[in-house]
Design a protein around this motif. Structure first.
Motif, PDB file in Angstrom:
ATOM      1  N   ASP A   2      11.594  -6.680  -2.610  1.00  0.00           N
ATOM      2  CA  ASP A   2      12.330  -6.563  -1.359  1.00  0.00           C
ATOM      3  C   ASP A   2      11.353  -6.128  -0.266  1.00  0.00           C
ATOM      4  OD1 ASP A   2      14.750  -7.214  -2.558  1.00  0.00           O
ATOM      5  OD2 ASP A   2      15.149  -5.124  -3.100  1.00  0.00           O
ATOM      6  N   TYR A   3      11.382  -6.845   0.851  1.00  0.00           N
ATOM      7  CA  TYR A   3      10.454  -6.564   1.939  1.00  0.00           C
ATOM      8  C   TYR A   3      11.095  -5.628   2.963  1.00  0.00           C
ATOM      9  CZ  TYR A   3       8.129 -10.730   0.043  1.00  0.00           C
ATOM     10  OH  TYR A   3       7.531 -11.650  -0.771  1.00  0.00           O
ATOM     11  N   SER A   4      10.397  -4.539   3.279  1.00  0.00           N
ATOM     12  CA  SER A   4      10.869  -3.626   4.319  1.00  0.00           C
ATOM     13  C   SER A   4       9.870  -3.491   5.466  1.00  0.00           C
ATOM     14  CB  SER A   4      11.156  -2.239   3.723  1.00  0.00           C
ATOM     15  OG  SER A   4       9.966  -1.679   3.183  1.00  0.00           O
ATOM     16  N   GLU A   5       8.594  -3.862   5.229  1.00  0.00           N
ATOM     17  CA  GLU A   5       7.577  -3.707   6.264  1.00  0.00           C
ATOM     18  C   GLU A   5       6.934  -5.025   6.666  1.00  0.00           C
ATOM     19  OE1 GLU A   5       4.841  -0.549   5.468  1.00  0.00           O
ATOM     20  OE2 GLU A   5       6.445   0.950   5.333  1.00  0.00           O
ATOM     21  N   ILE A   6       7.390  -6.121   6.072  1.00  0.00           N
ATOM     22  CA  ILE A   6       6.963  -7.456   6.498  1.00  0.00           C
ATOM     23  C   ILE A   6       8.189  -8.364   6.564  1.00  0.00           C
ATOM     24  CG2 ILE A   6       4.722  -7.172   5.330  1.00  0.00           C
ATOM     25  CD1 ILE A   6       5.749  -9.410   3.355  1.00  0.00           C
ATOM     26  N   TYR A   8       9.099 -12.526   5.700  1.00  0.00           N
ATOM     27  CA  TYR A   8       8.575 -13.717   5.013  1.00  0.00           C
ATOM     28  C   TYR A   8       9.504 -14.887   5.276  1.00  0.00           C
ATOM     29  CZ  TYR A   8       6.805 -16.812   1.340  1.00  0.00           C
ATOM     30  OH  TYR A   8       6.276 -17.876   0.653  1.00  0.00           O
ATOM     31  N   ILE A  17       3.962 -14.959   7.115  1.00  0.00           N
ATOM     32  CA  ILE A  17       4.056 -13.548   6.748  1.00  0.00           C
ATOM     33  C   ILE A  17       3.839 -12.742   8.017  1.00  0.00           C
ATOM     34  CG2 ILE A  17       3.087 -11.695   5.350  1.00  0.00           C
ATOM     35  CD1 ILE A  17       2.067 -13.904   3.412  1.00  0.00           C
ATOM     36  N   ARG A  31       2.721   0.569   1.370  1.00  0.00           N
ATOM     37  CA  ARG A  31       3.874  -0.312   1.157  1.00  0.00           C
ATOM     38  C   ARG A  31       3.622  -1.688   1.749  1.00  0.00           C
ATOM     39  NH1 ARG A  31       8.618  -1.203  -1.808  1.00  0.00           N
ATOM     40  NH2 ARG A  31       9.775  -2.788  -0.654  1.00  0.00           N
ATOM     41  N   MET A  32       3.080  -1.735   2.961  1.00  0.00           N
ATOM     42  CA  MET A  32       2.783  -3.027   3.584  1.00  0.00           C
ATOM     43  C   MET A  32       1.766  -3.807   2.748  1.00  0.00           C
ATOM     44  SD  MET A  32       1.346  -3.807   7.428  1.00  0.00           S
ATOM     45  CE  MET A  32       2.874  -3.356   8.266  1.00  0.00           C
ATOM     46  N   GLU A  35       3.548  -5.368  -0.130  1.00  0.00           N
ATOM     47  CA  GLU A  35       4.452  -6.438   0.293  1.00  0.00           C
ATOM     48  C   GLU A  35       3.672  -7.690   0.708  1.00  0.00           C
ATOM     49  OE1 GLU A  35       7.379  -5.204   3.141  1.00  0.00           O
ATOM     50  OE2 GLU A  35       8.035  -3.494   1.923  1.00  0.00           O
ATOM     51  N   VAL A  36       2.563  -7.506   1.421  1.00  0.00           N
ATOM     52  CA  VAL A  36       1.742  -8.660   1.798  1.00  0.00           C
ATOM     53  C   VAL A  36       1.215  -9.360   0.551  1.00  0.00           C
ATOM     54  CG1 VAL A  36      -0.411  -9.383   2.898  1.00  0.00           C
ATOM     55  CG2 VAL A  36       1.134  -7.826   4.089  1.00  0.00           C
ATOM     56  N   ALA A  39       3.968 -11.292  -1.039  1.00  0.00           N
ATOM     57  CA  ALA A  39       4.290 -12.475  -0.248  1.00  0.00           C
ATOM     58  C   ALA A  39       3.218 -13.553  -0.411  1.00  0.00           C
ATOM     59  CB  ALA A  39       4.441 -12.096   1.216  1.00  0.00           C
TER      60      ALA A  39
END
Length: 271
Positions: A2-6, A8, A17, A31-32, A35-36, A39
């Protein structure tokens, strides 16, 4: 994940992204980072995706590591824990298995769409992309010397290869602000685009790569270019010659000839 800081999104063969902490100029966090990376893996594994665009939300690309996180690093504490994470691709060269150096192991072109301020770790991230397009509203800085740091995460290796030794020394030593025009002149970016047309032109270029050229060629050329940085000319020639046989029997080679002869748009499959 689950993305919260990016953010997609995938459409028309392009995965976008977007670093999404606009209130902090998309300052980089652990966190980023995760997530990157997730992604990038999603884009790499999606056969419909042929090109990846990395950009920032709001008026910035990435202002570097979040200063609130940096304030927690004291005494002998380091960020060494991040060095233990699993490589993006265990089969890739060892140089592409470090914390931030995995972009070359992503088998699709990565375009850094630098829409605004790009500093410190944000600049390092952009250096690992294959192409860098800058808005005329962007500004660049290595930042490290003004924080009492060193040339982080391979920037001392990447920058001289992109802009030459003297320019790299200037950028790293002074950490001064560099305009898009100067960044273009020294080879730090490929293109500078008026901000009003910036994302439209970036996506037009990405769309051209997604529609008009062979995904297999892009994949193989990316591998050749990055590996070539560690090879002699002779080794690069021998490696290319060994790869040529596979190209001749590929579906994309057959389609590349067919669409040219038949004067029609290509229908490459990446195989």
């Amino acid at each position: 994940m689950d993305y919260s800081e990016i953010l997609y999104a995938s459409e028309g063969g392009i995965a976008t992204i977007t670093l999404n902490r606009p209130d902090r100029l998309n300052a980089w966090t652990g966190r980023m980072h995760q997530e990157v990376k997730a992604a990038m893996r999603a884009a790499a594994e999606d056969e419909a995706v042929r090109v990846i665009v990395l950009t920032g939300a709001g008026r910035g690309f990435c202002a570097g590591a979040d200063m609130q996180n940096l304030q927690t690093i004291q005494g002998g504490e380091t960020r060494a824990a991040t060095q233990a994470e699993a490589p993006f691709d265990p089969a890739s060269a060892a140089d592409f298995q470090k914390t931030y150096s995995y972009f070359p192991a992503v088998p699709k072109p990565i375009i850094a769409a630098i829409n605004g301020p790009c500093a410190g770790l944000g600049l390092v991230i952009s250096l690992y992309a294959d192409l860098r397009f800058a808005s005329d509203a962007a500004v660049f800085s290595t930042a490290f010397s003004r924080r009492g740091l060193i040339a982080e995460h391979g920037s001392s290796w990447l920058l001289p290869r992109l802009v030459g030794f003297a320019n790299a020394a200037d950028l790293l030593y002074s950490a001064r602000r560099v305009s898009p025009a100067e960044a273009l002149a020294m080879g730090l970016v490929n293109r500078v685009i008026p901000h009003e047309q910036f994302m439209a032109e970036v996506m037009a270029y990405a769309g051209m790569l997604a529609r008009e050229v062979s995904p297999r060629s892009l994949r193989e050329m990316k591998r050749e270019i990055w590996n070539g940085l560690f090879q002699t000319l002779g080794e690069a020639i021998d490696s290319a010659n060994a790869d040529m046989a596979g190209s001749f029997v590929s579906e994309d080679f057959k389609e590349g000839v067919a669409h040219y002869v038949e004067k029609r748009a290509p229908a490459f499959t990446g195989r």
